[in-house]
Write a protein that holds these residues in place. Sequence first.
Motif, PDB file in Angstrom:
ATOM      1  N   THR A 122      40.996  40.252  34.070  1.00 59.37           N
ATOM      2  CA  THR A 122      41.259  41.542  33.427  1.00 59.37           C
ATOM      3  C   THR A 122      41.160  41.463  31.901  1.00 59.37           C
ATOM      4  O   THR A 122      41.089  42.491  31.239  1.00 59.37           O
ATOM      5  CB  THR A 122      42.647  42.082  33.814  1.00 59.37           C
ATOM      6  N   TYR A 167      39.044  38.872  30.150  1.00 66.98           N
ATOM      7  CA  TYR A 167      37.731  38.407  29.687  1.00 66.98           C
ATOM      8  C   TYR A 167      36.611  38.591  30.707  1.00 66.98           C
ATOM      9  O   TYR A 167      35.576  39.132  30.407  1.00 66.98           O
ATOM     10  CB  TYR A 167      37.784  36.916  29.325  1.00 66.98           C
ATOM     11  N   TYR A 219      35.600  40.221  33.482  1.00 64.14           N
ATOM     12  CA  TYR A 219      35.572  41.321  34.453  1.00 64.14           C
ATOM     13  C   TYR A 219      34.376  41.228  35.386  1.00 64.14           C
ATOM     14  O   TYR A 219      34.387  41.743  36.491  1.00 64.14           O
ATOM     15  CB  TYR A 219      35.546  42.663  33.720  1.00 64.14           C
ATOM     16  N   GLU A 220      33.316  40.534  34.954  1.00 61.94           N
ATOM     17  CA  GLU A 220      32.089  40.466  35.757  1.00 61.94           C
ATOM     18  C   GLU A 220      32.241  39.548  36.972  1.00 61.94           C
ATOM     19  O   GLU A 220      31.405  39.567  37.869  1.00 61.94           O
ATOM     20  CB  GLU A 220      30.894  40.015  34.894  1.00 61.94           C
ATOM     21  N   MET A 221      33.333  38.770  36.998  1.00 65.55           N
ATOM     22  CA  MET A 221      33.511  37.839  38.118  1.00 65.55           C
ATOM     23  C   MET A 221      34.029  38.518  39.385  1.00 65.55           C
ATOM     24  O   MET A 221      33.974  37.957  40.466  1.00 65.55           O
ATOM     25  CB  MET A 221      34.489  36.729  37.729  1.00 65.55           C
ATOM     26  N   LEU A 222      34.550  39.716  39.221  1.00 64.81           N
ATOM     27  CA  LEU A 222      35.163  40.401  40.358  1.00 64.81           C
ATOM     28  C   LEU A 222      34.113  41.221  41.098  1.00 64.81           C
ATOM     29  O   LEU A 222      33.166  41.706  40.494  1.00 64.81           O
ATOM     30  CB  LEU A 222      36.266  41.309  39.817  1.00 64.81           C
ATOM     31  N   SER A 223      34.303  41.377  42.393  1.00 58.81           N
ATOM     32  CA  SER A 223      33.373  42.230  43.123  1.00 58.81           C
ATOM     33  C   SER A 223      33.597  43.684  42.688  1.00 58.81           C
ATOM     34  O   SER A 223      34.686  44.041  42.218  1.00 58.81           O
ATOM     35  CB  SER A 223      33.590  42.093  44.623  1.00 58.81           C
ATOM     36  N   LEU A 224      32.575  44.494  42.848  1.00 56.35           N
ATOM     37  CA  LEU A 224      32.615  45.853  42.315  1.00 56.35           C
ATOM     38  C   LEU A 224      33.764  46.667  42.888  1.00 56.35           C
ATOM     39  O   LEU A 224      34.508  47.330  42.155  1.00 56.35           O
ATOM     40  CB  LEU A 224      31.279  46.542  42.615  1.00 56.35           C
ATOM     41  N   GLN A 225      33.944  46.553  44.209  1.00 52.46           N
ATOM     42  CA  GLN A 225      34.986  47.347  44.865  1.00 52.46           C
ATOM     43  C   GLN A 225      36.372  46.945  44.352  1.00 52.46           C
ATOM     44  O   GLN A 225      37.214  47.808  44.082  1.00 52.46           O
ATOM     45  CB  GLN A 225      34.929  47.170  46.388  1.00 52.46           C
ATOM     46  N   LEU A 272      37.029  45.521  41.510  1.00 58.01           N
ATOM     47  CA  LEU A 272      37.143  45.882  40.097  1.00 58.01           C
ATOM     48  C   LEU A 272      37.591  47.327  39.935  1.00 58.01           C
ATOM     49  O   LEU A 272      38.435  47.638  39.089  1.00 58.01           O
ATOM     50  CB  LEU A 272      35.801  45.673  39.394  1.00 58.01           C
ATOM     51  N   ILE A 273      37.048  48.182  40.786  1.00 55.77           N
ATOM     52  CA  ILE A 273      37.402  49.606  40.688  1.00 55.77           C
ATOM     53  C   ILE A 273      38.895  49.792  40.949  1.00 55.77           C
ATOM     54  O   ILE A 273      39.578  50.529  40.241  1.00 55.77           O
ATOM     55  CB  ILE A 273      36.551  50.444  41.671  1.00 55.77           C
ATOM     56  N   VAL A 291      41.330  47.488  40.553  1.00 61.39           N
ATOM     57  CA  VAL A 291      42.101  46.922  39.437  1.00 61.39           C
ATOM     58  C   VAL A 291      42.018  47.847  38.226  1.00 61.39           C
ATOM     59  O   VAL A 291      43.019  48.121  37.559  1.00 61.39           O
ATOM     60  CB  VAL A 291      41.577  45.506  39.086  1.00 61.39           C
ATOM     61  N   LEU A 292      40.821  48.335  37.980  1.00 64.20           N
ATOM     62  CA  LEU A 292      40.572  49.184  36.818  1.00 64.20           C
ATOM     63  C   LEU A 292      41.398  50.467  36.881  1.00 64.20           C
ATOM     64  O   LEU A 292      41.988  50.894  35.895  1.00 64.20           O
ATOM     65  CB  LEU A 292      39.081  49.539  36.816  1.00 64.20           C
ATOM     66  N   THR A 293      41.455  51.056  38.068  1.00 66.50           N
ATOM     67  CA  THR A 293      42.175  52.321  38.239  1.00 66.50           C
ATOM     68  C   THR A 293      43.650  52.140  37.875  1.00 66.50           C
ATOM     69  O   THR A 293      44.234  52.960  37.189  1.00 66.50           O
ATOM     70  CB  THR A 293      42.057  52.795  39.707  1.00 66.50           C
ATOM     71  N   ARG A 322      45.025  49.457  36.203  1.00 61.75           N
ATOM     72  CA  ARG A 322      45.248  48.860  34.885  1.00 61.75           C
ATOM     73  C   ARG A 322      45.273  49.930  33.798  1.00 61.75           C
ATOM     74  O   ARG A 322      45.947  49.768  32.782  1.00 61.75           O
ATOM     75  CB  ARG A 322      44.131  47.856  34.561  1.00 61.75           C
ATOM     76  N   ASN A 327      37.720  41.416  26.839  1.00 60.61           N
ATOM     77  CA  ASN A 327      37.249  42.616  27.525  1.00 60.61           C
ATOM     78  C   ASN A 327      38.373  43.148  28.381  1.00 60.61           C
ATOM     79  O   ASN A 327      38.370  42.964  29.579  1.00 60.61           O
ATOM     80  CB  ASN A 327      36.070  42.278  28.450  1.00 60.61           C
ATOM     81  N   ILE A 372      39.965  45.232  30.774  1.00 61.44           N
ATOM     82  CA  ILE A 372      39.153  46.084  31.639  1.00 61.44           C
ATOM     83  C   ILE A 372      39.492  47.559  31.512  1.00 61.44           C
ATOM     84  O   ILE A 372      38.681  48.396  31.854  1.00 61.44           O
ATOM     85  CB  ILE A 372      39.185  45.642  33.120  1.00 61.44           C
ATOM     86  N   GLY A 427      28.253  43.640  32.551  1.00 59.27           N
ATOM     87  CA  GLY A 427      28.677  42.551  33.445  1.00 59.27           C
ATOM     88  C   GLY A 427      28.757  42.932  34.913  1.00 59.27           C
ATOM     89  O   GLY A 427      28.739  42.065  35.774  1.00 59.27           O
ATOM     90  N   GLN A 428      28.876  44.229  35.203  1.00 61.25           N
ATOM     91  CA  GLN A 428      28.937  44.654  36.610  1.00 61.25           C
ATOM     92  C   GLN A 428      27.673  45.404  37.009  1.00 61.25           C
ATOM     93  O   GLN A 428      27.671  46.122  38.008  1.00 61.25           O
ATOM     94  CB  GLN A 428      30.162  45.536  36.839  1.00 61.25           C
ATOM     95  N   ARG A 488      24.561  46.365  38.795  1.00 69.81           N
ATOM     96  CA  ARG A 488      24.118  45.954  40.136  1.00 69.81           C
ATOM     97  C   ARG A 488      22.719  46.476  40.477  1.00 69.81           C
ATOM     98  O   ARG A 488      22.018  45.849  41.243  1.00 69.81           O
ATOM     99  CB  ARG A 488      25.109  46.457  41.198  1.00 69.81           C
TER     100      ARG A 488
END
Lengths: 496, 363
Positions: free
Chosen positions: A309, A311, A313-319, A321-322, A324-326, A328, B30, B32, B93-94, B96
């Motif tokens: 969260t 640095y 963020y690209e390591m997480l799968s898209l679903q 991330l959404i 966590v993002l919501t 956070r 970053n 998020i 970074g995301q 796709r």
Amino acid sequence: MIFRRNSSSSNKKSTSDSVTENLSAETIENLFSNMADFNKINLNTPGGNEYTLHFLKSLINVDQLNLTVILPLLHGNKGSVPLSIGSIEVTEIDTLHKAMENLLTGSILIEDIVQEKYWSIVIPKDLSRSIDTSQQESILYGPNDSFVEQIDQNITLIRRRLPIAQLKCKDFTIGSMSKTKLYLIYIDGLVDSEILITMEEKIRNIDYDVFLNTSDITSFLDDNKNSLFPQYQLSDRPDVIVSALSSGKISLILDGTPFVIAAPITFFELFQSPEDYVHRWLVGSFLRTIRFIAFLITLLLVPAYVAITTYNYEMLSLQSLIIVLTYRSDVPFNPVIEAFLMTLTLEILKEGSLRMPSKIAPSLGVVGGIVIGQAAIDSGIAGPVLVVCIAISGLASFLVPNYLMTNSSKLIQFIFIGLAGLWGSFGIILGLLFLGIHLNSLTSLDRSYIAPLAPFYSKDWKDIIIRSPIQYMKTRPEYLHTQNKNRTSRRKENIK
Amino acid sequence: MSFLKRYFIFTMLVCLFLTGCTKHRIPNKNYIENIAPSVLFYIRPTDDDNIEVTTIVPPIKKEERKIIKSEDRTLTGAILKLNANYFREVKTGQLRIVFIDKKLAEQGLFDVINTFFRDPSISQRLYLAVVEGDMESFLNTTLKENIDIFLYEKMNFNESQGEILTQNLHYFLKSYYSTYEDPYLPFYKIENNKLVYSGIAVFNNDALTDTLTLKEERIFRLLHPLVKYHKVLPITICDIILLNTKTTTKIDFSNSYNDVNVSVKLSSHLGEYKDGMKSDIHENYLKLEDRIQSSLEQEAKELVNKLQKANSDCLGIGRYTKTLTQKPFNGDTWKDKWSSLEFNIQFEMTFDDLGVSKCTKNK
């Protein structure tokens, strides 16, 4: 006051000076003045002997005193104390220091006024509790007895499981004030003499006044005092200690505590539980693997959340991330502070439930956990993803059977959270590298802490992550350099 | 104390070396909640030879989604300019999916692909596709349906088991850098403001040279030596659907490398046959096999001719010129050979399962 005031020389004159005086009834009475439990009995026997019995009532067994000392002295007319009291060992005392030491450790002092001699008889008060189930290392299937505070009873528990003459027991007295009895137990002809010598040397070098707990000694025995990892295994289970002894380790039993030390240990042995050997070997291996994974989860799950969260963020799968993002986006703190706060809260809850009275602790812990967790999410202090991560890592930390290790892992988790907050996943990798280097540098009784891995002992891997069937574990751990490596009795050199 | 002092100095030294005394060495933070990770990019050339990047922000469900776009001489410049249009920082970074406009693909994709490849935060599993039509208006109308995430999930599914062809950055670059094959990408069209899968875009090096229709795409898959299983295979000429088709492709070159024999063995189940009620398939299946074979051979020849005209060996036939010890073509020599190759394509069709016999109701 900048400088500490030196105590005056007159104050210094205390018991230590008086013990150098000659042994006499008067000096003993002076020494034990103002002690309400100090008693003195004068006996005049029909045979013309005169005795004075000095003892501390709180330390001796009064019933035994009547039966085994007073009665034989009154009715016996053998001339001397040892002859009159035949059933118990009687020691002659010639110095005041010895007399004082014996009196304070549960002996009575008999003054033979006619012959002007002093004798000591050990009749300590039996203050032991009954043998109970182990609270710290409870298992579902397996022996349920555990050690108690009485050292002799603990020896009995071990001897019953190992009725062999090779089981040796050396005694030491440590603590200038507590005079605590310490037994060093090992199997002769099995244990590496180097380990034994090192341990004896370490025990002799111990210099402190009071020893109340086993962990007090371990801090004197540790090879690395600043490490977070326990370098000795503490257990209150006789089967664990017997298993350690039979594999060529040594054990230390301290009087007054039910926890017995086994040494040396390795990092991997901290993940072993007696229950591994109760299950089928595949199930046992599975459980052990889960423990290792749980240890990694404890160390890395929350730091990974922080790293992702903050640095990566690209390591997480898209679903994911959404999700966590919501959540956070509602939290006012940055992920490091959020993680620190919530981990700290869990630790407070855990520590609180430990100190609470045992009847309300579990319910209050559960209620506190749920209420605080839910309230934290609702008020927006923490995101639900983090709360889930913290709960999982909190649970995972308890999978390690060694409680000392559990607490160490929590502290390491804090360090990792800090590193993740500083440098992200790079910081976590850095932390893991340091952890690896540190573990590699550790030793327990001069034996490598990560033994079957480095130095590499291929045979020892049968009982590290995989717990292979007991029939296949024919040899003792190689890193212990035991005198007899084979466990099977077909080999000639085995103990009979 | 000396121990702690030693460790403290050591740790400080490590920190010093790691950070190099400067803030910029430390990875950028970053948080998020402060960034807008983009999932989909649509890239097209503008009339004044610039590159225009369009994306949808943000992926958070709570905030209103909108389309932002910017143009610049370079792709990186255009991505950076996106930040000027939105209050969060747009991050790649995301990322796709990248839809590339057909016109840009015809000009050559190397610069665009290279930018994505060199960005360490972008995954190599980035789906690439060529699109023709007004993509921007399609994105605008489907904005609220989370079209970017929906398209990603659709491609992700189709990559492993679907019937729609997908291609990612890794495989595109692998074909691009290979001497013996050319890259290809899935081709989409915007028809009536809908995104329709329309076949394959074939490339010569990095430039699009032709597109294959859906019918040609099926033959392309049949001929492709690395595609060995087809869940559903429609044969339009005789209204047949083949199921669970397994193919074995054998490619032999003549000694002079002027002729190539491609033999494809198919074994499949008969799924659906429109004339099945009229004729007993159990008696006539040999004839049917012959019909399918000749039809497939004809279509395959047409496809290969088209690829040869487009000067694109996206089937990767060139790989089969190599042996363990020999590598007869180097550099562009295979490309020269490709357009003049004489193809001899043979299909061998067998039915594993014909299904039930004549319908009992008709008796």
